[in-house]
Design a protein around this motif. Structure first.
Motif, mmCIF file in Angstrom:
data_model
loop_
_atom_site.group_PDB
_atom_site.id
_atom_site.type_symbol
_atom_site.label_atom_id
_atom_site.label_comp_id
_atom_site.label_asym_id
_atom_site.label_seq_id
_atom_site.Cartn_x
_atom_site.Cartn_y
_atom_site.Cartn_z
ATOM 1 N N GLY A 1 1.179 -1.384 0.134
ATOM 2 C CA GLY A 1 0.398 0.039 -0.046
ATOM 3 C C GLY A 1 0.297 1.386 0.051
ATOM 4 N N LEU A 2 2.335 1.520 0.622
ATOM 5 C CA LEU A 2 2.501 2.686 0.852
ATOM 6 C C LEU A 2 3.903 2.268 -0.415
ATOM 7 N N GLY A 3 4.238 1.863 -1.008
ATOM 8 C CA GLY A 3 4.847 2.003 -2.397
ATOM 9 C C GLY A 3 4.058 2.193 -3.587
ATOM 10 N N SER A 4 2.913 1.632 -3.407
ATOM 11 C CA SER A 4 2.068 2.089 -4.379
ATOM 12 C C SER A 4 1.555 2.929 -4.461
ATOM 13 N N THR A 5 1.569 3.694 -3.075
ATOM 14 C CA THR A 5 0.883 5.224 -3.017
ATOM 15 C C THR A 5 2.061 6.332 -2.924
ATOM 16 N N TYR A 6 3.623 6.277 -3.093
ATOM 17 C CA TYR A 6 4.570 6.659 -2.983
ATOM 18 C C TYR A 6 4.476 6.957 -4.623
ATOM 19 N N VAL B 1 1.685 6.680 -6.806
ATOM 20 C CA VAL B 1 0.829 7.415 -7.120
ATOM 21 C C VAL B 1 1.053 9.479 -7.226
ATOM 22 N N LEU B 2 1.673 8.997 -5.781
ATOM 23 C CA LEU B 2 2.144 10.171 -5.111
ATOM 24 C C LEU B 2 3.275 11.193 -6.234
ATOM 25 N N GLY B 3 3.789 10.229 -6.815
ATOM 26 C CA GLY B 3 4.907 11.015 -8.015
ATOM 27 C C GLY B 3 6.305 11.186 -7.175
ATOM 28 N N ALA B 4 6.330 10.137 -6.118
ATOM 29 C CA ALA B 4 7.561 9.817 -4.462
ATOM 30 C C ALA B 4 8.298 8.032 -5.580
ATOM 31 N N HIS B 5 8.514 8.278 -7.365
ATOM 32 C CA HIS B 5 8.622 7.194 -7.641
ATOM 33 C C HIS B 5 10.051 6.500 -6.947
ATOM 34 N N GLU B 6 11.357 6.917 -6.944
ATOM 35 C CA GLU B 6 12.078 6.437 -5.980
ATOM 36 C C GLU B 6 12.474 5.966 -4.553
ATOM 37 N N ARG B 7 11.636 6.536 -4.005
ATOM 38 C CA ARG B 7 10.629 5.796 -2.601
ATOM 39 C C ARG B 7 9.815 4.899 -3.416
ATOM 40 N N VAL C 1 10.202 2.452 -5.754
ATOM 41 C CA VAL C 1 11.302 1.360 -6.353
ATOM 42 C C VAL C 1 11.961 1.134 -5.139
ATOM 43 N N ALA C 2 12.541 1.644 -4.327
ATOM 44 C CA ALA C 2 13.135 1.584 -2.705
ATOM 45 C C ALA C 2 12.589 0.375 -2.127
ATOM 46 N N LEU C 3 11.211 1.088 -1.600
ATOM 47 C CA LEU C 3 10.379 0.641 -0.760
ATOM 48 C C LEU C 3 9.701 -1.180 -1.077
ATOM 49 N N LEU C 4 9.462 -0.657 -2.323
ATOM 50 C CA LEU C 4 8.773 -2.457 -2.936
ATOM 51 C C LEU C 4 9.717 -2.983 -3.059
ATOM 52 N N ARG C 5 11.079 -2.739 -3.935
ATOM 53 C CA ARG C 5 12.187 -3.828 -3.814
ATOM 54 C C ARG C 5 12.931 -4.762 -2.668
ATOM 55 N N GLU C 6 12.657 -3.701 -1.801
ATOM 56 C CA GLU C 6 12.621 -3.999 -0.438
ATOM 57 C C GLU C 6 11.417 -5.463 0.267
ATOM 58 N N ALA C 7 10.319 -4.811 -0.271
ATOM 59 C CA ALA C 7 9.911 -5.281 -0.178
ATOM 60 C C ALA C 7 9.488 -7.070 -0.498
ATOM 61 N N ALA C 8 9.717 -6.302 -1.990
ATOM 62 C CA ALA C 8 9.444 -7.911 -2.716
ATOM 63 C C ALA C 8 10.751 -8.892 -2.337
ATOM 64 N N ARG D 1 5.695 -7.801 -7.151
ATOM 65 C CA ARG D 1 6.947 -7.751 -8.190
ATOM 66 C C ARG D 1 5.955 -6.708 -8.881
ATOM 67 N N ALA D 2 4.697 -7.367 -9.140
ATOM 68 C CA ALA D 2 3.670 -6.386 -10.140
ATOM 69 C C ALA D 2 3.895 -4.861 -9.772
ATOM 70 N N PHE D 3 3.480 -3.879 -8.586
ATOM 71 C CA PHE D 3 4.169 -2.958 -8.444
ATOM 72 C C PHE D 3 5.492 -2.445 -8.338
ATOM 73 N N LEU D 4 6.260 -3.073 -8.220
ATOM 74 C CA LEU D 4 8.150 -2.739 -8.530
ATOM 75 C C LEU D 4 7.901 -2.898 -9.970
ATOM 76 N N ALA D 5 7.759 -3.244 -10.247
ATOM 77 C CA ALA D 5 7.323 -3.003 -12.330
ATOM 78 C C ALA D 5 7.088 -1.621 -12.402
ATOM 79 N N MET D 6 6.124 -1.554 -12.171
ATOM 80 C CA MET D 6 5.019 0.123 -12.226
ATOM 81 C C MET D 6 5.894 0.909 -11.925
ATOM 82 N N ALA D 7 6.406 1.154 -10.783
ATOM 83 C CA ALA D 7 7.337 2.203 -10.363
ATOM 84 C C ALA D 7 8.663 2.352 -11.443
ATOM 85 N N LEU D 8 9.279 1.357 -11.789
ATOM 86 C CA LEU D 8 10.482 0.630 -12.392
ATOM 87 C C LEU D 8 10.393 1.528 -13.490
#
Length: 179
Positions: free
Chosen positions: A92-97, A99-105, A107-114, A124-131
């Motif tokens: 949720g937080l990674g996806s929210t970051y 959506v809010l345009g905090a793409h690097e944050r 990626v970092a959070l979702l990479r750690e979570a994945a 992994r799907a949400f990480l791919a979108m952020a990447l």
């Protein structure tokens, strides 16, 4: 000590939380959010309440307001979130970051979570979108191809699972082999 009950709210923390979650599930999202805000004010260090409050904001499109609740939920130490709720809060937080345009944050959070939850395809799907949002298109595509090859039940995808897995490791192979 809890404040006296006004008559329309459940007495215990658990009852109040269950009622708010029920309201959200029944489509009464704003009522659920209001209940959770009240509950969160009464229990500011409660990870589960913070997570549910973040979620209530997210489903209403109030992403910016959800962030501090997600962060509070993930930072809480006693008692911490259950493993499933932690995974949900990270997503949720990674996806929210993102959506809010905090793409690097994101990626970092979702990479750690994945990495912490490698079996979770949604992470992994949400990480791919952020990447993708950061311009890391090849890595995003690789993640999605591997996810597709690993998890699809589509017979035609299963038939080409090995090819998809191969091309995921080198997406430029097909481009360099073209006439």
């Amino acid at each position: 000590m809890d404040e006296p009950n006004s008559g329309d709210e459940p007495d215990s923390r658990d009852e109040a939380l269950a009622e708010a979650v029920r309201l959200r599930g029944a489509g009464e999202r704003e009522a659920a959010r209001q209940r959770l805000l009240t509950l969160s004010a009464r229990h500011p260090d409660d990870a589960e309440i913070a997570y549910q409050t973040a979620w209530a904001h997210d489903v209403l499109g109030l992403e910016r307001e959800a962030v501090p609740f997600y962060e509070r939920a993930l930072a809480a130490e006693a008692p911490p979130l259950t493993d499933d709720d932690r995974r949900g809060a990270l997503l949720g937080l990674g996806s929210t970051y993102r959506v809010l345009g905090a793409h690097e944050r994101a990626v970092a959070l979702l990479r750690e979570a994945a990495a912490a939850y490698p079996e979770d395809g949604a992470l992994r799907a949400f990480l791919a979108m952020a990447l993708h949002n950061t311009g890391a298109h090849e890595e995003a595509m690789r993640l999605l191809l591997v996810l597709l090859a690993d998890t699809s039940d589509d017979p035609s995808v299963r038939e080409y699972r090995a090819a998809l897995a191969h091309y995921a490791t080198d997406l430029s192979t097909a481009a360099s082999a073209a006439p």
